[in-house]
Design an enzyme around this catalytic site. Structure first.
Site, PDB file in Angstrom:
ATOM      1  N   THR A  48       0.834  -1.200   0.000  1.00  0.00           N
ATOM      2  CA  THR A  48       0.000   0.000   0.000  1.00  0.00           C
ATOM      3  C   THR A  48       0.873   1.256   0.000  1.00  0.00           C
ATOM      4  O   THR A  48       0.458   2.305  -0.493  1.00  0.00           O
ATOM      5  CB  THR A  48      -0.932   0.005   1.217  1.00  0.00           C
ATOM      6  OG1 THR A  48      -1.681  -1.210   1.226  1.00  0.00           O
ATOM      7  CG2 THR A  48      -1.899   1.176   1.194  1.00  0.00           C
ATOM      8  N   TYR A 136       6.447 -12.259   4.098  1.00  0.00           N
ATOM      9  CA  TYR A 136       5.374 -11.580   3.360  1.00  0.00           C
ATOM     10  C   TYR A 136       5.039 -12.444   2.156  1.00  0.00           C
ATOM     11  O   TYR A 136       5.805 -12.491   1.188  1.00  0.00           O
ATOM     12  CB  TYR A 136       5.844 -10.190   2.945  1.00  0.00           C
ATOM     13  CG  TYR A 136       4.809  -9.318   2.245  1.00  0.00           C
ATOM     14  CD1 TYR A 136       3.481  -9.730   2.074  1.00  0.00           C
ATOM     15  CD2 TYR A 136       5.162  -8.064   1.753  1.00  0.00           C
ATOM     16  CE1 TYR A 136       2.549  -8.928   1.442  1.00  0.00           C
ATOM     17  CE2 TYR A 136       4.228  -7.243   1.118  1.00  0.00           C
ATOM     18  CZ  TYR A 136       2.933  -7.689   0.957  1.00  0.00           C
ATOM     19  OH  TYR A 136       2.012  -6.887   0.326  1.00  0.00           O
ATOM     20  N   LYS A 165       2.827 -12.335   7.120  1.00  0.00           N
ATOM     21  CA  LYS A 165       1.682 -11.653   6.531  1.00  0.00           C
ATOM     22  C   LYS A 165       1.276 -12.477   5.315  1.00  0.00           C
ATOM     23  O   LYS A 165       2.038 -12.580   4.338  1.00  0.00           O
ATOM     24  CB  LYS A 165       2.026 -10.228   6.101  1.00  0.00           C
ATOM     25  CG  LYS A 165       0.846  -9.535   5.410  1.00  0.00           C
ATOM     26  CD  LYS A 165       1.268  -8.255   4.711  1.00  0.00           C
ATOM     27  CE  LYS A 165       0.059  -7.628   3.997  1.00  0.00           C
ATOM     28  NZ  LYS A 165       0.467  -6.451   3.191  1.00  0.00           N
TER      29      LYS A 165
END
Length: 299
Positions: A48, A136, A165
């Site tokens: 993001t 990730y 994540k």
């Protein structure tokens, strides 16, 4: 600062000035908005945050700014992965030096890698630092999925791999991580539409780009789940879900930036070639923000 991560983490957007530079004062305001909204941590240079469109110096500046301005109020996760091992190590050591609490390590993207090559990269970078590492997993971007068995083995064999994540958008895989490996690794779900599902299943937490926009509302869902009040959790989720659905149903980074602009925090345009959000989608997001009665941002 404790690095026992739990709860709602904001995947911070990266604000830009009109001439395309990182907007440091607005980044500080964005950090404050999340912390004031009750989040349990903030993430610098995630997806993001447009990390792949930032230069190395810009990534360093963003991480340094977020660590400095957070000032120990909540943990800071710094995303330090790169397309090659040496750069990922350099990024990670810098983040450790400036005081980040946890490293988040995206696996290399663009050049197709095998699972063995990917895990060797993870092991090498993790060994180069002395701090907790969050894997990730975003297979849509990297082309490699870190399945639950691979993640479990990494967590058991590499001492400082503590979190993952998972942005696979695969709730079955998320459940396997949560239910088979919770004794060894904390799972954060990185797909905003799965927030309630993940928290109800017992995930360590969620990492949400939408928490830039509606931090209090997402935190309220987690608080109700923690209290065992699932009726309230569902009610809070039903309030915020339409906005989250609108954000994820269009290009996400432009949507987050448009929503923040609607709230009175102009964070600039996405780094080109990513385009601004189309007017109809922006109008829909503005309508939902009004219905949710989100408080405007104050500097």
């Amino acid at each position: 600062m404790t690095t026992q991560l739990r709860g709602v983490l904001t995947a911070l957007a990266t604000p830009f000035t009109a001439d395309g530079q990182v907007d440091v004062p607005t980044l500080r305001t964005l950090v404050d908005r999340s912390i004031d909204g009750g989040v349990d941590g903030v993430v610098a240079c995630g997806s993001t945050g447009e990390f792949a469109a930032l230069s190395s110096d810009e990534r360093s500046l963003v991480i340094e700014t977020v660590v400095e301005h957070t000032a120990g109020r909540v943990p800071v996760v710094a995303q330090t992965g790169a397309t090659n091992t040496a750069e990922a190590i350099s990024n990670s050591r810098h983040a450790q030096e400036v005081g980040a609490d946890v490293l988040m390590l995206v696996t290399p993207y663009y050049e197709p890698l095998s699972l063995d090559e990917t895990t060797e990269y993870i092991r090498t970078v993790a060994a180069a630092v002395d701090m907790p590492v969050m894997l990730y997993n975003i297979p849509a971007a990297t082309g490699v999925n870190l399945d639950h068995e691979t993640v479990g083995e990494l967590a058991r064999s590499v001492e400082n791999i503590r979190y993952i994540k998972d942005s696979s958008a695969n709730m079955e895989q998320a459940n396997q991580l949560i239910h088979h490996h919770a004794d060894h690794i904390g799972t954060f779900i990185g797909w905003d539409s799965l927030i309630l599902s993940a928290l109800t299943e017992g995930a360590a937490g969620v990492m949400a780009g939408a928490a830039n926009v509606a931090p209090r509302e997402i935190v309220a869902v987690r608080k109700a789940v923690l209290a065992g009040d699932f009726a309230t959790a569902r009610a809070e989720w039903e309030r915020v879900y339409p906005l989250i659905d609108a954000l994820i149903s269009v290009p996400f980074i432009p949507a987050i930036k448009a929503a923040l602009d609607v709230l009175g925090l102009p964070v600039g345009t996405p780094r080109r070639p990513t385009a601004d959000l189309d007017p109809a989608s922006r109008a829909r997001i503005e309508q939902l923000i009004g219905q949710l009665e989100l408080a405007p941002v104050t500097a």
